[in-house]
Design an enzyme around this catalytic site. Structure first.
Site, PDB file in Angstrom:
ATOM      1  N   GLU A  45       2.698 -79.156  97.450  1.00  0.00           N
ATOM      2  CA  GLU A  45       1.644 -78.401  96.782  1.00  0.00           C
ATOM      3  C   GLU A  45       1.874 -76.909  96.965  1.00  0.00           C
ATOM      4  O   GLU A  45       2.660 -76.476  97.802  1.00  0.00           O
ATOM      5  CB  GLU A  45       0.268 -78.798  97.344  1.00  0.00           C
ATOM      6  CG  GLU A  45      -0.061 -80.269  97.157  1.00  0.00           C
ATOM      7  CD  GLU A  45      -1.457 -80.621  97.644  1.00  0.00           C
ATOM      8  OE1 GLU A  45      -2.124 -79.748  98.238  1.00  0.00           O
ATOM      9  OE2 GLU A  45      -1.883 -81.768  97.427  1.00  0.00           O
ATOM     10  N   TYR A  93      -5.307 -87.781  96.398  1.00  0.00           N
ATOM     11  CA  TYR A  93      -5.422 -86.426  96.928  1.00  0.00           C
ATOM     12  C   TYR A  93      -4.041 -85.820  97.196  1.00  0.00           C
ATOM     13  O   TYR A  93      -3.786 -84.653  96.860  1.00  0.00           O
ATOM     14  CB  TYR A  93      -6.248 -86.436  98.217  1.00  0.00           C
ATOM     15  CG  TYR A  93      -6.482 -85.067  98.779  1.00  0.00           C
ATOM     16  CD1 TYR A  93      -5.715 -84.592  99.852  1.00  0.00           C
ATOM     17  CD2 TYR A  93      -7.442 -84.217  98.241  1.00  0.00           C
ATOM     18  CE1 TYR A  93      -5.907 -83.323 100.368  1.00  0.00           C
ATOM     19  CE2 TYR A  93      -7.642 -82.945  98.746  1.00  0.00           C
ATOM     20  CZ  TYR A  93      -6.877 -82.503  99.809  1.00  0.00           C
ATOM     21  OH  TYR A  93      -7.073 -81.244 100.311  1.00  0.00           O
ATOM     22  N   CYS A 175      16.499-108.896 143.930  1.00  0.00           N
ATOM     23  CA  CYS A 175      16.564-107.436 144.068  1.00  0.00           C
ATOM     24  C   CYS A 175      15.909-106.699 142.906  1.00  0.00           C
ATOM     25  O   CYS A 175      15.786-105.474 142.938  1.00  0.00           O
ATOM     26  CB  CYS A 175      18.014-106.971 144.243  1.00  0.00           C
ATOM     27  SG  CYS A 175      19.044-107.182 142.764  1.00  0.00           S
ATOM     28  N   GLY A 176      15.485-107.424 141.862  1.00  0.00           N
ATOM     29  CA  GLY A 176      14.765-106.765 140.772  1.00  0.00           C
ATOM     30  C   GLY A 176      15.536-106.621 139.480  1.00  0.00           C
ATOM     31  O   GLY A 176      15.158-105.820 138.624  1.00  0.00           O
TER      32      GLY A 176
END
Length: 312
Positions: A45, A93, A175-176
């Site tokens: 615009e 719009y 250990c994760g």
């Protein structure tokens, strides 16, 4: 008492304005993945002399987005607000001056079920059944087989054309390693491959695939193809799906050189060169600096822990 977070809450529908946009800013908006949106329109615009050129946009995202994430998508200079009105009103719009920068998807009618034609349009635009399932769940359930067949014959099905990153995490039980994999990405973006099983049931193109507690339970040539860069389909009971992972996470109690017998595979280096990163669990006593607990540390092979080159 912790303070409450300020700012707008996550929301699906946003409007934005960007004054005096540069070509770089316009291109960033043009190049956003259309799968992000249920509907998106952005108009230009103020192009006449004496007016301030600006972009006026409306986005109905496929998923709720935070204020900061929307800012990241459309640019830090954008003024952003939650949208009001219907999708159709926002479309009118943003396109009122007739100069559309980009438009994708279709305006949604609040409270009304998406129809099959919109689902088909989205499928052909994105090449993704997952996107259709997320945006049109009722239509997807009722028309799954037809949508899947359409995707096959249309030639729009997504195919891998990138190198899938391969991250290997090695450490003792407990250990994760699995938790590390869980924290890598959102659960909705992650697929955990069942072990000792050729089927990929439940895989729907997730970008992260986890091979948990791996010790060579996939055929050698299958693993090489997964970790490569070329189009690949994997088997489900009753069909196949394209493999679209961008990252593979392999957790193991064993280092990669222990997964397969070197006498049983033609060239172990074919796997090693596909590995992007390699991390080993180290206890405090093994580290150069004092650490209260163990942790994962990336290594730079060839080294004592893994005497072979990777990622080449």
């Amino acid at each position: 008492m912790p303070s409450k977070k300020s700012g707008p809450q996550p929301h699906k529908r946003w409007v934005f304005t960007l004054n005096n946009p540069s070509e770089e800013e316009k291109n960033k908006i043009r190049e956003l993945p259309i799968s992000l949106f249920d509907y998106f329109v952005c108009g230009e615009e103020g192009l006449e002399e004496g007016r301030t050129p600006h972009l006026q946009g409306f986005a109905n995202f496929a998923k709720k987005q935070t204020f900061n994430k929307v800012k990241w998508y459309f640019g830090a200079r954008c003024h952003i607000e939650k949208a009001k009105g219907t999708d159709q009103q926002n479309k009118e719009y943003c396109s009122k001056e007739g100069h559309i920068l980009i438009e994708c998807g279709a305006p949604r009618n609040q409270g009304k079920r998406s129809d099959l034609s919109t689902a088909v349009s989205t499928l052909l635009e994105t090449g993704s059944l997952v996107t259709v399932a997320e945006q049109f769940p009722v239509t997807y359930v009722r028309n799954f087989r037809g949508l899947a067949e359409l995707l096959k014959v249309s030639g729009k099905m997504q195919q891998r054309d990138w190198k899938t990153a391969v991250h290997v995490i090695v450490g003792p039980p407990g250990c994760g390693k699995s938790q590390w994999a869980r924290n890598f990405a959102e659960p909705s973006d992650t697929y955990w491959k069942p072990s000792r099983n050729k089927w990929w049931d439940g895989y729907h193109g997730e970008e992260v695939v986890v091979l948990d507690d791996f010790y060579g339970w996939l055929p050698w040539d299958d693993l090489l193809r997964l970790c490569d860069r070329y189009p690949l389909t994997v088997e489900t009971k009753g069909g196949t799906v394209p493999f679209l992972a961008r990252s593979i996470l392999i957790t193991s109690n064993q280092a990669p050189q222990e997964w397969y017998s070197s006498t049983a595979v033609p060239a172990v280096e074919a796997l090693y060169r596909r590995i992007t990163t390699l991390q080993f669990w180290k206890t405090a006593g093994e580290q150069s600096t004092e650490v209260p607990e163990g942790r994962f540390e990336a290594v730079d092979p060839p080294c004592a822990l893994f005497p072979y080159k990777i990622n080449y």
